[in-house]
Design a protein around this motif. Sequence first.
Motif, PDB file in Angstrom:
ATOM      1  N   UNK A 135       0.863  -6.623  -6.008  1.00  0.00           N
ATOM      2  CA  UNK A 135      -0.135  -5.602  -6.296  1.00  0.00           C
ATOM      3  C   UNK A 135       0.230  -4.309  -5.575  1.00  0.00           C
ATOM      4  N   UNK A 136      -0.081  -3.181  -6.189  1.00  0.00           N
ATOM      5  CA  UNK A 136       0.169  -1.879  -5.578  1.00  0.00           C
ATOM      6  C   UNK A 136      -1.178  -1.218  -5.316  1.00  0.00           C
ATOM      7  N   UNK A 137      -1.471  -0.942  -4.042  1.00  0.00           N
ATOM      8  CA  UNK A 137      -2.733  -0.322  -3.648  1.00  0.00           C
ATOM      9  C   UNK A 137      -2.458   1.124  -3.251  1.00  0.00           C
TER      10      UNK A 137
ATOM     11  N   UNK B 135       0.846  -1.197   0.000  1.00  0.00           N
ATOM     12  CA  UNK B 135       0.000   0.000   0.000  1.00  0.00           C
ATOM     13  C   UNK B 135       0.879   1.243   0.000  1.00  0.00           C
ATOM     14  N   UNK B 136       0.556   2.196  -0.871  1.00  0.00           N
ATOM     15  CA  UNK B 136       1.217   3.499  -0.887  1.00  0.00           C
ATOM     16  C   UNK B 136       0.204   4.526  -0.411  1.00  0.00           C
ATOM     17  N   UNK B 137       0.541   5.246   0.654  1.00  0.00           N
ATOM     18  CA  UNK B 137      -0.410   6.165   1.276  1.00  0.00           C
ATOM     19  C   UNK B 137       0.165   7.576   1.282  1.00  0.00           C
ATOM     20  N   UNK B 138      -0.673   8.554   0.955  1.00  0.00           N
ATOM     21  CA  UNK B 138      -0.240   9.947   0.937  1.00  0.00           C
ATOM     22  C   UNK B 138      -1.428  10.849   1.224  1.00  0.00           C
ATOM     23  N   UNK B 139      -1.147  12.144   1.335  1.00  0.00           N
ATOM     24  CA  UNK B 139      -2.202  13.118   1.627  1.00  0.00           C
ATOM     25  C   UNK B 139      -2.829  13.686   0.363  1.00  0.00           C
TER      26      UNK B 139
END
Length: 346
Positions: free
Chosen positions: A97-99, A69-73
């Motif tokens: 997989x890239x979420x 998982x890639x998380x950002x604002x």
Amino acid sequence: MSSGPERRRATLSDVAAAAGVSKATVSKALNGRDDVSADTRERILAAVAEIGYRPTTSLAPVTSRRAVAVVFDIPASPYILGVLQGTIDAATAEQVDLLVRLAPERASRTQRTVAREWVADQRAAGVVGIIGLTLTAPDGLIRAASDADLPFVMVDPVDTRHRHMVSVGSSNWAGARTATEHLIGLGHRRIGWIGGPEASDAARDRLYGYQAALDAAGLTVDPALVRSDQFAVAPGTRHAHELLTLDEPPTAIMGGDDEIAVGVLAAAHALGVRVPEQLSVTGFDDTPQAAWTTPPLTTVHQHLEEMGRMAVQTVLAMADGGRPASRHVELATSLTVRASTGPAPA
């Protein structure tokens, strides 16, 4: 010789007993049902962490494929898109997989219950590691991921005090110093700085690099020429207008990133200040827009895609039980000289 009995795997009943609730309530809480109070959910999640309960059904990955998982604002940034491209390339190569996720609201992500539920959602989706991309106030999510045995890697940390954080970034100090030395070599002595937020490690290191180059050249840092704000075009325009209308304006302005520098170019154009004849401008990142500005922008090149690739490789290695050689991976920068910088006006 017997090594003693193996430790019994914690069960749903153990969680219920530790939290003082029924098994049905535990199941509801772990499956995200909204008919469980916040206090009860918090107590259950605390019990899960304390006794090391690992679900075998509802929270297990629903697919044999792993995910990151890639998380950002905020996604609307050339910088973000550059790093994301690298994460996509690496995830494809590693067959995971890239979420892509938006983080919980800043005001709520510091709450343990919210952070733990968010991390549990990622695990339920098959996530084996999380990458925070210039994510503000990430400490609550990092702690929740650690409690859930999910590795967490930050790219360009912002507003964090987590002691054991693993991060990927660039040689921001050296890059800013090189750009400042370039301007000094062109004869500039009054060099303005418009940087990013003070909570950003990258923004702070770039400011220090600018100051170090001036100090090494025997030039005094004028506080009136130094500004900190957001990495965005509008602050660059506003602060550049203020600097260029001073009684003694700078002959060069350095942007803490390319978006700020684009704002500087816009302010110069609006005021009729010619670039680079009357004002030299530099940026940082070398995003694609840097080559499209008028004139094309001199900027510090950092390997955005490689940062994304490195973050994926690092988090997957940690998920497989490996330990990074260093908690902070720093990639080299270089200066890309284009037409926005020139000799200081006589």
